[in-house]
Design an enzyme around this catalytic site. Sequence first.
Site, PDB file in Angstrom:
ATOM      1  N   GLY A  74       0.819  -1.216   0.000  1.00 21.46           N
ATOM      2  CA  GLY A  74       0.000   0.000   0.000  1.00 21.46           C
ATOM      3  C   GLY A  74       0.850   1.263   0.000  1.00 21.46           C
ATOM      4  O   GLY A  74       0.563   2.217  -0.730  1.00 21.46           O
ATOM      5  N   THR A  75       1.905   1.253   0.797  1.00 19.73           N
ATOM      6  CA  THR A  75       2.746   2.454   0.913  1.00 19.73           C
ATOM      7  C   THR A  75       3.367   2.805  -0.439  1.00 19.73           C
ATOM      8  O   THR A  75       3.396   3.974  -0.833  1.00 19.73           O
ATOM      9  CB  THR A  75       3.849   2.218   1.968  1.00 19.73           C
ATOM     10  OG1 THR A  75       3.202   1.920   3.209  1.00 19.73           O
ATOM     11  CG2 THR A  75       4.743   3.430   2.133  1.00 19.73           C
ATOM     12  N   ASN A 154      -7.918   3.913   8.969  1.00 23.33           N
ATOM     13  CA  ASN A 154      -7.326   2.736   9.601  1.00 23.33           C
ATOM     14  C   ASN A 154      -7.453   2.746  11.117  1.00 23.33           C
ATOM     15  O   ASN A 154      -7.357   1.708  11.752  1.00 23.33           O
ATOM     16  CB  ASN A 154      -5.844   2.607   9.213  1.00 23.33           C
ATOM     17  CG  ASN A 154      -5.109   3.918   9.294  1.00 23.33           C
ATOM     18  OD1 ASN A 154      -5.481   4.885   8.641  1.00 23.33           O
ATOM     19  ND2 ASN A 154      -4.087   3.955  10.101  1.00 23.33           N
ATOM     20  N   GLN A 188      -7.608   0.022   3.625  1.00 25.64           N
ATOM     21  CA  GLN A 188      -8.429  -0.583   4.677  1.00 25.64           C
ATOM     22  C   GLN A 188      -9.801  -1.019   4.161  1.00 25.64           C
ATOM     23  O   GLN A 188     -10.457  -1.853   4.774  1.00 25.64           O
ATOM     24  CB  GLN A 188      -8.640   0.408   5.833  1.00 25.64           C
ATOM     25  CG  GLN A 188      -7.405   0.650   6.670  1.00 25.64           C
ATOM     26  CD  GLN A 188      -7.023  -0.533   7.555  1.00 25.64           C
ATOM     27  OE1 GLN A 188      -7.861  -1.375   7.899  1.00 25.64           O
ATOM     28  NE2 GLN A 188      -5.765  -0.617   7.934  1.00 25.64           N
ATOM     29  N   SER A 208      -3.690  -3.073  -0.754  1.00 18.87           N
ATOM     30  CA  SER A 208      -2.636  -3.851  -0.121  1.00 18.87           C
ATOM     31  C   SER A 208      -3.183  -5.230   0.263  1.00 18.87           C
ATOM     32  O   SER A 208      -4.245  -5.322   0.880  1.00 18.87           O
ATOM     33  CB  SER A 208      -2.152  -3.115   1.130  1.00 18.87           C
ATOM     34  OG  SER A 208      -1.154  -3.853   1.774  1.00 18.87           O
ATOM     35  N   HIS A 210      -2.198  -7.521   2.451  1.00 17.83           N
ATOM     36  CA  HIS A 210      -2.182  -8.079   3.822  1.00 17.83           C
ATOM     37  C   HIS A 210      -3.335  -7.614   4.698  1.00 17.83           C
ATOM     38  O   HIS A 210      -3.457  -8.035   5.844  1.00 17.83           O
ATOM     39  CB  HIS A 210      -0.820  -7.856   4.498  1.00 17.83           C
ATOM     40  CG  HIS A 210      -0.539  -6.461   4.981  1.00 17.83           C
ATOM     41  ND1 HIS A 210      -0.555  -6.148   6.320  1.00 17.83           N
ATOM     42  CD2 HIS A 210      -0.201  -5.333   4.330  1.00 17.83           C
ATOM     43  CE1 HIS A 210      -0.228  -4.866   6.463  1.00 17.83           C
ATOM     44  NE2 HIS A 210      -0.002  -4.354   5.266  1.00 17.83           N
ATOM     45  N   THR A 246      11.413  -7.436 -11.078  1.00 17.56           N
ATOM     46  CA  THR A 246      10.872  -8.782 -11.288  1.00 17.56           C
ATOM     47  C   THR A 246       9.658  -8.972 -10.387  1.00 17.56           C
ATOM     48  O   THR A 246       9.704  -8.665  -9.191  1.00 17.56           O
ATOM     49  CB  THR A 246      11.945  -9.843 -10.968  1.00 17.56           C
ATOM     50  OG1 THR A 246      13.069  -9.569 -11.806  1.00 17.56           O
ATOM     51  CG2 THR A 246      11.440 -11.252 -11.212  1.00 17.56           C
ATOM     52  N   CYS A 334       1.526   1.616  12.784  1.00 16.01           N
ATOM     53  CA  CYS A 334       2.717   2.281  12.260  1.00 16.01           C
ATOM     54  C   CYS A 334       3.243   3.311  13.249  1.00 16.01           C
ATOM     55  O   CYS A 334       4.380   3.713  13.167  1.00 16.01           O
ATOM     56  CB  CYS A 334       2.385   2.971  10.944  1.00 16.01           C
ATOM     57  SG  CYS A 334       1.384   1.959   9.880  1.00 16.01           S
TER      58      CYS A 334
END
Length: 398
Positions: A74-75, A154, A188, A208, A210, A246, A334
Amino acid sequence: MAQKISIYLDNAASTPMRPEIVDVMTQYFNENYVNPSSVYGAAVAAKVAMEAAAADIGATINAAANEIYFTGGGTESINWAIKSAALTVKNKGRHIITSTVEHHAVLHTCEYLEKNGYDVTFLPVDKFGIISTEDFAAAVRPDTILATIMLANNEVGTLQPVAEIGAILKTINQTRKNKILFHTDAVQAMGHIDIDVDALGVDMLSMSAHKLNGPKGVGALYIRRGVALPAFLHGGGHERGRRAGTENVAGIVAFGLAARLAKEEMAAEAKRLSALRDGFIKKILKEVSHSYLNGHPTQRLPGNINLAFDCIEGEGMLLLLDAKGIAASSGSACTSGSLDPSHVLLAMGIPHEKAHGSLRITLGRYTTQADLDALSEVLPPIVQRLRSMSPLWDDLIK
Ligand code: PLP
């Protein structure tokens, strides 16, 4: 050594991977470990699997497979969207609009641009954490080039009026030569609420894996067809020349599966989690005096609970919960490690003391009623214990 958690209630920080997703990744580690840019059959198969993943991810947000670009999370998606958009139209204007409650991936990127000659408007929010569409419209200037407003927060789970902002921008852009690009951080929201890029009117959308039971370090950026966003990472011609490196084949295929499963189960999961969420909030607010809900009562993510308790340090609560095998959070993962109160809660006008005493409990696919029952059993005595050590509490109840 990895440590086992008994009750995991920090799904906004990250989610456990589903076994079927681990299985699919393992196949790409053990069997088809090739570089997908190679020409032999296994490489072609890997490429085909990545294209199918892009289609599955696109389907969760109503986008085409060729509008999905894979990233390292995401970042990275957010940095790419904001920095590349700012750079590419810098001769047309240098003004960006965002909000005060964005994730640090957005805020710090905007602050970086501020130090490099851009002007950023950070829109305030109301007590629920929602920006005003009137404030947004009033912030637009002739030199505005980009707006970036998150879909779901979030920390407090609040949903922003992104579709309304998209509609405002559509009208404004009709009479402008220099179109304003619109990005949303949907990290989120994806897999948890319905997303339709056309209904939202966004040009770019960050995701993202995860946060929806997929692996960490894999993300995607949706770029609407026709939006000329230049590459952020330069090198080989991967991702149609727009993101070199890659490809993380195992992660990308896993992300595709995570998106497909989340989409299939979303309606039922949202209903189940909202019921768990609302039941828990009701119970705690009733049982624990001087406790409050942070964020909007209904306009919030199904799995987000954020509570404030007077005269409590959130860190103390987390440690005592951890001792009982319960993992939760006092703010954004974070920012944990810092004792500064959450910027989101402060932006919502919550005083420092209350912001410090906040607890974020985020539910996910594996959360059960039994987990929340266990938490509601241990939480009130923990609050009581911490308050009994606080001189502020004595003053409050005098
Ligand atoms: N945006 C929001 C709203 C988030 O919650 C997060 C992660 O917590 C991110 C962006 C960053 O995503 P990633 O962890 O994939 O870099």
